[in-house]
Motif scaffolding. Structure first.
Motif, PDB file in Angstrom:
ATOM      1  N   PRO A  50       0.795  -1.419   0.175  1.00  0.00           N
ATOM      2  CA  PRO A  50       0.024   0.176  -0.021  1.00  0.00           C
ATOM      3  C   PRO A  50       0.883   1.265  -0.118  1.00  0.00           C
ATOM      4  N   VAL A  51       0.304   2.086  -0.499  1.00  0.00           N
ATOM      5  CA  VAL A  51       1.178   3.775  -0.598  1.00  0.00           C
ATOM      6  C   VAL A  51       0.955   4.224   0.735  1.00  0.00           C
ATOM      7  N   PRO A  52       2.134   4.625   1.374  1.00  0.00           N
ATOM      8  CA  PRO A  52       2.127   5.309   2.583  1.00  0.00           C
ATOM      9  C   PRO A  52       1.356   6.677   2.386  1.00  0.00           C
ATOM     10  N   ALA A  53       0.606   7.109   3.610  1.00  0.00           N
ATOM     11  CA  ALA A  53       0.073   8.341   3.637  1.00  0.00           C
ATOM     12  C   ALA A  53       0.779   9.592   3.197  1.00  0.00           C
ATOM     13  N   ASP A  54       1.939   9.504   3.425  1.00  0.00           N
ATOM     14  CA  ASP A  54       3.055  10.622   3.448  1.00  0.00           C
ATOM     15  C   ASP A  54       3.402  10.768   1.781  1.00  0.00           C
ATOM     16  N   VAL A  55       3.450   9.464   1.170  1.00  0.00           N
ATOM     17  CA  VAL A  55       3.696   9.799  -0.252  1.00  0.00           C
ATOM     18  C   VAL A  55       2.400  10.050  -1.029  1.00  0.00           C
ATOM     19  N   THR A  56       1.414   9.820  -0.407  1.00  0.00           N
ATOM     20  CA  THR A  56      -0.062  10.303  -1.081  1.00  0.00           C
ATOM     21  C   THR A  56      -0.161  11.672  -0.982  1.00  0.00           C
ATOM     22  N   THR A  57       0.088  12.239   0.151  1.00  0.00           N
ATOM     23  CA  THR A  57       0.155  13.726   0.570  1.00  0.00           C
ATOM     24  C   THR A  57       1.324  14.505  -0.566  1.00  0.00           C
ATOM     25  N   VAL A 195      10.093  16.643   2.336  1.00  0.00           N
ATOM     26  CA  VAL A 195      10.162  16.193   3.489  1.00  0.00           C
ATOM     27  C   VAL A 195       9.197  14.942   3.347  1.00  0.00           C
ATOM     28  N   LEU A 196       8.146  15.015   3.008  1.00  0.00           N
ATOM     29  CA  LEU A 196       7.156  13.560   2.901  1.00  0.00           C
ATOM     30  C   LEU A 196       7.803  12.555   2.299  1.00  0.00           C
ATOM     31  N   MET A 197       8.556  12.779   1.316  1.00  0.00           N
ATOM     32  CA  MET A 197       8.799  11.898   0.280  1.00  0.00           C
ATOM     33  C   MET A 197      10.174  11.102   1.085  1.00  0.00           C
ATOM     34  N   HIS A 198      10.914  11.609   1.975  1.00  0.00           N
ATOM     35  CA  HIS A 198      11.973  11.161   2.702  1.00  0.00           C
ATOM     36  C   HIS A 198      11.867  10.705   3.978  1.00  0.00           C
ATOM     37  N   ARG A 199      10.552  10.759   4.408  1.00  0.00           N
ATOM     38  CA  ARG A 199      10.270  10.218   5.904  1.00  0.00           C
ATOM     39  C   ARG A 199      10.536   8.930   5.777  1.00  0.00           C
ATOM     40  N   LYS A 200      10.531   8.156   6.988  1.00  0.00           N
ATOM     41  CA  LYS A 200      10.667   6.815   7.441  1.00  0.00           C
ATOM     42  C   LYS A 200      10.045   5.802   6.693  1.00  0.00           C
ATOM     43  N   GLU A 201       8.721   6.025   6.785  1.00  0.00           N
ATOM     44  CA  GLU A 201       7.591   5.214   5.932  1.00  0.00           C
ATOM     45  C   GLU A 201       8.038   5.330   4.309  1.00  0.00           C
ATOM     46  N   SER A 202       8.145   6.529   3.951  1.00  0.00           N
ATOM     47  CA  SER A 202       8.553   6.927   2.512  1.00  0.00           C
ATOM     48  C   SER A 202       9.706   6.004   2.159  1.00  0.00           C
ATOM     49  N   ASN A 203      10.598   6.187   3.030  1.00  0.00           N
ATOM     50  CA  ASN A 203      12.040   5.416   2.574  1.00  0.00           C
ATOM     51  C   ASN A 203      11.734   4.004   2.258  1.00  0.00           C
ATOM     52  N   ALA A 204      11.224   3.579   3.335  1.00  0.00           N
ATOM     53  CA  ALA A 204      10.775   1.947   3.207  1.00  0.00           C
ATOM     54  C   ALA A 204       9.905   1.655   1.997  1.00  0.00           C
ATOM     55  N   TYR A 205       9.033   2.378   1.717  1.00  0.00           N
ATOM     56  CA  TYR A 205       8.059   2.100   0.298  1.00  0.00           C
ATOM     57  C   TYR A 205       9.137   2.197  -1.010  1.00  0.00           C
ATOM     58  N   PHE A 206       9.911   3.272  -0.933  1.00  0.00           N
ATOM     59  CA  PHE A 206      10.685   3.554  -2.191  1.00  0.00           C
ATOM     60  C   PHE A 206      11.871   2.459  -2.158  1.00  0.00           C
ATOM     61  N   LEU A 207      12.477   1.936  -1.224  1.00  0.00           N
ATOM     62  CA  LEU A 207      13.551   1.221  -1.377  1.00  0.00           C
ATOM     63  C   LEU A 207      13.100  -0.360  -0.985  1.00  0.00           C
ATOM     64  N   ASN A 208      11.836  -0.404  -1.041  1.00  0.00           N
ATOM     65  CA  ASN A 208      11.380  -1.787  -0.862  1.00  0.00           C
ATOM     66  C   ASN A 208      11.785  -2.613   0.342  1.00  0.00           C
ATOM     67  N   LEU A 209      11.978  -1.783   1.479  1.00  0.00           N
ATOM     68  CA  LEU A 209      12.482  -2.513   2.811  1.00  0.00           C
ATOM     69  C   LEU A 209      11.084  -3.120   3.352  1.00  0.00           C
ATOM     70  N   PRO A 210      11.246  -3.949   4.309  1.00  0.00           N
ATOM     71  CA  PRO A 210      10.282  -4.680   5.015  1.00  0.00           C
ATOM     72  C   PRO A 210       9.626  -3.568   5.872  1.00  0.00           C
ATOM     73  N   ALA A 211       8.247  -3.935   5.911  1.00  0.00           N
ATOM     74  CA  ALA A 211       7.548  -2.819   6.824  1.00  0.00           C
ATOM     75  C   ALA A 211       7.809  -2.939   8.182  1.00  0.00           C
ATOM     76  N   GLY A 212       7.914  -1.862   8.905  1.00  0.00           N
ATOM     77  CA  GLY A 212       8.029  -1.825  10.405  1.00  0.00           C
ATOM     78  C   GLY A 212       6.809  -2.326  11.395  1.00  0.00           C
ATOM     79  N   PRO A 213       7.213  -2.565  12.286  1.00  0.00           N
ATOM     80  CA  PRO A 213       5.882  -2.781  13.326  1.00  0.00           C
ATOM     81  C   PRO A 213       5.031  -1.580  13.301  1.00  0.00           C
ATOM     82  N   ALA A 214       3.676  -1.989  13.394  1.00  0.00           N
ATOM     83  CA  ALA A 214       2.752  -0.978  13.660  1.00  0.00           C
ATOM     84  C   ALA A 214       2.550   0.006  14.685  1.00  0.00           C
ATOM     85  N   ARG A 215       2.466   1.141  14.720  1.00  0.00           N
ATOM     86  CA  ARG A 215       2.792   2.053  15.988  1.00  0.00           C
ATOM     87  C   ARG A 215       1.204   2.212  16.340  1.00  0.00           C
TER      88      ARG A 215
END
Length: 215
Positions: A50-57, A195-215
């Motif tokens: 799923p596309v992170p909310a920061d990327v959508t914004t 700033v939104l494109m380079h946040r933690k969730e966005s970096n994981a989305y663009f670099l195809n990293l495993p999703a972190g634990p839900a907060r």
């Protein structure tokens, strides 16, 4: 040769006898069950993240950057057109120096300048706006190279607005005020998108990293 009817003598004694009935077709071939696991199944398609909310914004903010850029471009063309008398004089002087025998009226140069401004504005709006829209859609799909291109474009926008913030080369008039306001707002929105494109969730989305634990 067919078999003679019963009670009739064989006209061809010693010859092979054939039945007059049509030959029977062989029955269907037996069906054997396919052992399970004999043929490997193709690998399942990877699940789309799923596309992170920061990327959508950030995607939405880039459309705001495009809209402000169009406003800035229109205001800049209006500013040049409002002071077109100065530019017409410069064009006529250049034509007189380069082609002394060419006779061109001032109205013709004025029309040429107006057409040039309109054509330049349309081309820039279509090219720059179209490319930004393309990169924004690619960015939303998770293309890291599109994120980098938009980041560089945003940094360029911010540096372009710095002279306006500090009042360097300030001009007067409504068009100049619109240019300054649109340029500053465009830089602010671009910073937010970066700033939104380079946040933690966005970096994981663009670099195809495993999703972190839900907060």
């Amino acid at each position: 040769m067919t078999t003679p009817n019963p009670g009739q003598p064989d006209p061809w004694p010693g010859s092979p006898q054939y039945s007059s009935e049509p030959p029977q077709q062989p029955g269907p071939y037996p069906q054997y069950p396919t052992p399970p696991g004999q043929y490997p199944m193709p690998p399942a398609a990877p699940e789309r993240r799923p596309v992170p909310a920061d990327v959508t914004t950030a995607f939405q903010l880039w459309f705001a950057v495009i809209a402000l850029g169009v406003v800035y471009l229109v205001a800049a063309l209006m500013f040049v057109h409002s002071d077109r008398a100065t530019f017409v004089d410069q064009l006529m002087d250049e034509l007189a120096k380069q082609q002394p025998g060419l006779e061109v009226s001032r109205s013709e140069v004025d029309q040429l300048l107006t057409l040039g401004l309109v054509g330049t504005g349309v081309v820039l709006a279509l090219v720059l706006g179209g490319l930004t829209v393309l990169f924004a859609f690619k960015m939303r799909k998770g293309r890291n190279w599109a994120r980098m291109v938009l980041t560089m474009a945003g940094v360029f926008t911010v540096f372009s607005a710095i002279p306006t913030v500090f009042g360097a080369g300030a001009a007067t008039g409504t068009a100049a005020l619109v240019m300054g306001g649109a340029g500053i707002l465009q830089a602010v929105v671009a910073v937010g998108a970066i700033v939104l494109m380079h946040r933690k969730e966005s970096n994981a989305y663009f670099l195809n990293l495993p999703a972190g634990p839900a907060r």
